[in-house]
Design an enzyme around this catalytic site. Sequence first.
Site, PDB file in Angstrom:
ATOM      1  CG  ASP A  81      24.865  -9.327  50.884  1.00  0.00           C
ATOM      2  OD1 ASP A  81      24.688 -10.009  49.731  1.00  0.00           O
ATOM      3  OD2 ASP A  81      25.690  -8.650  51.491  1.00  0.00           O
ATOM      4  CD1 TRP A 106      16.182 -11.516  50.368  1.00  0.00           C
ATOM      5  CD2 TRP A 106      15.969 -13.460  51.255  1.00  0.00           C
ATOM      6  NE1 TRP A 106      17.134 -11.537  51.051  1.00  0.00           N
ATOM      7  CE2 TRP A 106      16.991 -12.858  51.603  1.00  0.00           C
ATOM      8  CE3 TRP A 106      15.597 -14.893  51.289  1.00  0.00           C
ATOM      9  CZ2 TRP A 106      17.825 -13.678  52.610  1.00  0.00           C
ATOM     10  CZ3 TRP A 106      16.217 -15.278  52.355  1.00  0.00           C
ATOM     11  CH2 TRP A 106      17.371 -15.017  52.912  1.00  0.00           C
ATOM     12  CG  ASP A 125      17.914  -4.507  49.176  1.00  0.00           C
ATOM     13  OD1 ASP A 125      18.143  -4.946  48.172  1.00  0.00           O
ATOM     14  OD2 ASP A 125      17.950  -4.968  50.327  1.00  0.00           O
ATOM     15  CG  ASN A 153      22.178 -12.436  50.995  1.00  0.00           C
ATOM     16  OD1 ASN A 153      22.821 -12.797  50.067  1.00  0.00           O
ATOM     17  ND2 ASN A 153      22.302 -13.001  52.272  1.00  0.00           N
ATOM     18  CG  ASP A 154      24.356 -13.054  46.515  1.00  0.00           C
ATOM     19  OD1 ASP A 154      24.532 -14.116  46.056  1.00  0.00           O
ATOM     20  OD2 ASP A 154      24.946 -12.593  47.632  1.00  0.00           O
ATOM     21  CD1 TRP A 157      16.830  -8.834  47.410  1.00  0.00           C
ATOM     22  CD2 TRP A 157      15.002  -9.239  46.324  1.00  0.00           C
ATOM     23  NE1 TRP A 157      16.882 -10.102  47.249  1.00  0.00           N
ATOM     24  CE2 TRP A 157      15.646 -10.597  46.542  1.00  0.00           C
ATOM     25  CE3 TRP A 157      13.675  -9.165  45.579  1.00  0.00           C
ATOM     26  CZ2 TRP A 157      15.189 -11.629  46.028  1.00  0.00           C
ATOM     27  CZ3 TRP A 157      13.367 -10.546  44.967  1.00  0.00           C
ATOM     28  CH2 TRP A 157      14.144 -11.591  45.319  1.00  0.00           C
ATOM     29  CE1 TYR A 166      22.835  -1.974  49.982  1.00  0.00           C
ATOM     30  CE2 TYR A 166      20.631  -2.846  50.035  1.00  0.00           C
ATOM     31  CZ  TYR A 166      21.773  -2.529  50.532  1.00  0.00           C
ATOM     32  OH  TYR A 166      22.077  -3.142  51.994  1.00  0.00           O
ATOM     33  CB  THR A 169      19.273  -4.905  53.812  1.00  0.00           C
ATOM     34  OG1 THR A 169      20.008  -4.601  52.572  1.00  0.00           O
ATOM     35  CG2 THR A 169      18.421  -5.851  53.714  1.00  0.00           C
TER      36      THR A 169
END
Lengths: 179, 387, 149
Positions: A81, A106, A125, A153-154, A157, A166, A169
Site C-alpha cells: 500500500d 509488517w 516503508d 498496510n494502512d 510503518w 512516508y 514502500t
Amino acid sequence: MHPLDRLFEKSSRSLAQRTSRRSFVAVLGQVLTGTLLLPLLPIDRVNRAEAAAAAGAALPPPHQPSDDPQSCDYWKYCAIDGFLCSCCGGSAHSCPPGSSASVIAWIGTCHNPSDGRDYIVSYNDCCGKSSCGNCACNRNEREKPLYRLSRNNDFNWCAANNDSNYHCTVSVILGAAEQ
Amino acid sequence: MRTWQFGAVLLGLLIALLLPANGGGFAAEPLADEKISIEPLPSKSPHWVYVVDEAFYNEIDARVRLFDGDSYRHLGQIDAGFSPGVIQSPDGGTTAVATTYFARGGHGERTDVVEFTDNATLAIAAEITLPPKRAMIEPTYFNLGYSADGRFLYVSYLTPAASFGVLDPAAKTVLGEIDTSGCVLVIPSGPNRVSSLCDNGRLLTVTLDAQGHEASRALSAALFDPDADPIFVQGVPSTNGYAFLSFLGQVHEVDFSGAAPAIQPPWSLVSDAERGHWRPGGTQVGAIHRRLGRLYVPMHRGAEGSHKQGGSEIWVFDLKTHQRLARWPMKPLKIDAVIAVQVSQDEAPLLFAASEQGSVEVFDALTGHLRHVDKNLGQTPWLFLNP
Amino acid sequence: MPAARRALRQTLFGLAAAAGLSAIALAGPAQDYVLNCMGCHGASAEGVPGKVPALARTLVQFMRLPAGRSYVLRVPGASNSMLSDAQLAEVLNWIAAHFGAAQLPASAPLFTAQEVAVQRRTPMVSVQATRSQVVKDLAAGGSAPDEHY
C-alpha cells in the site's frame, strides 16, 4: 490451527510436491499450472481493464502477475500500500538514496508464480522524505484491518522512526515459507 | 438605403459609441473602489459536507474542504497536516484535527497536535500539543472523538503500542493516557466511556472518572470473527451507536446508549448466492440516514483482498426490515468505483460519494438521481463528515 | 538437565543464532517469529528504544518469575497473536534460546502449551504498569531488564 495457516499450509504442501527441487520437476510444475511468466506490456493490462469495465459489473479479470518490479502486479507486492520505491530511486527491496528504512514493518506472504513458492516478505516503508508520488499501488491479499496491526498496510510503518514522513514502500524477501 | 449610406450610418454609430458623451472622459461612472475583506460563510446548511482529503500524493498537506451540496461552491478549507484524524464537536461548532507537522516540512522534529477550527469562521481557534504518539492512519470516525458532552477529547495513539490520550478541550490540556492492551481506535461509547476494537473480535470499553483517568474497563462478548469475516474499522454512525460492516457483507450494529455496549444480532447485506461475490469496500463503507432508517453501501464484485476496492454500485437498505430497497449502478453515470459515501441528515437528503479517481458526486439520496460531479474536491477524498 | 546436555543445547542455539534468519527456508518457531513478532521486535529481537521492548536477553529474565511468565503470555502481541497455545509456547522458547542463549538459566523452565492456555486469555489492564511492577520484582531478586525500553 489458525485458518490462515490452513490456507497457507494447503498451498505450500501442494507446491512443495511440485517444486521441492530446482529441477525439471520445478519447470514442469510451472508449465502444468500455466504460470510461466511472460513480461506483460502495460497496454495489455489497460486493455483488459477496459474490457472488464465495458462489461459493466462483471468480475474483474483474474490477477495477472508480473515480473516487473515497477509494476503494481509484481508478485512481491501482493499486499503493498503506497508508492513503489523502485519508481522513486530505490528498488523493490531498497530505499531511495537519502531516505531511511522503517525500523518496524509488517510481514506478509506472497506467492511467486515463477517458482511456485510462497515467500515471506517484509513490507518496510522508506521514511524521512515527502510522498514519492510515483507508482501508487494498493493490493490487499490477506491484509487485515488495524486491530490486527501485524497484517495491516494502512498504518504508517515509518511511525517509529525519528523521521516518520512516508516516502515509499518496499517488499523484502525474508525466506521461502514452509507449512 | 444604398450601401454607402449604410456604411456611413454604421461609421457614425461607431464614432458615437466611442466618443464620450461629454466629449472628454468615459461613457459611464467608474467602478466603485473595493476594500479587501474576509468572505463570511453563508448560514450553515445540512447540505454542507466536510471533505477530508488525505492528499496521499502530498501527504504532509492534507486538507479538509467545506463543500455546499446545493450551490456546489467550495466554501473554504481547513489545513490538516500529515495523516490527520478529523471530527466534529458534538455541538457542531468546532472541527478538531489531530495531525502531525515536521519542523522542516517533509522532515525534522515531529510535533503532534490537535488543532481546533471554529466552524463559523474556519479560522484556527486553539491547539493542544500531544506527545508524538498519534496513530498515523487513514481518516476514520475513530482517530479522535469527543465525549457526548464535549468535556473530553480522545485521541488514538499507535506507536506501535496501542493507547489513547484523554484531553480537556476547554482547558487545552492533556489529562493522561490510557493503555488499551493492543485494542485500537477511540469510539466514544457513553458518558465518560471509550471503546476500542480488539484483535480477538471484542470491544474494550474503558470508563473514566471525572478527571479523565481510568475508573474501570470491560471486554465485550465477541462482536465479530477477525479470521472468518473481519469488520471494517470505519463504523457507520447510527441512531444509538455504530453499525460495523464486515468484508463479507454482515452488518454488526452496536447500541452504545446503555451502560455497556449492546451488540445486536448481525444481518446480511447479501443473499447466500451473493455472499463472497458482492462485497462492501472502500474507505467510508457506509452511511445511514438516521431518521429515515436507510443504509447506503458501495458494493463491488470481488474476492478476498478486494476490501478496499470501490463500489460499482450503491445499494440502499431499510434498517428496520433489512431489505434492499435499491441498487444504483455507477457505470451508466460514468462514475468509476465509489470508495466513500455520506448522507445528509435532513428531510430532502443528499448522498455524497467519492470515487477512486478522486471525484465527488452529489446524488438525490431518495431517488439516486445524480445531480453534480466535482473533480476538484481533493486528490484522495476518503472521508465525508456531516456538519 | 545434565550439564553436558545443557552445554550442547546452548552451543546449538548459539550456532543457530549466528546463522541468522536469512537465506534459509523458515519453518516452525523460526517462521512463527518472523510472521508474528519480528516486524516490531526486530530481526535480532532488539526492539526499538522507547517504542518496542527488546526480547533478546530480557525474555529469559521474565521467565524466572511467575508474574513475569504471566506478563509475557498476556502481552497483546503474544496473547492476541494468531498462534495456537502450543505454537506460542514453542516460539517463546525459541526466542529465549535463540536470542541470548548465553543467559538461558537452567532454573527457568520452558513454556508449555498448558501454561499458555491457563494464562493467555486473562486480559491485562495496563501493559506498562504490569511490566514496571514485574521489573521491580525481578530487580529485587537479581538481574532485571531496564524499566524503560
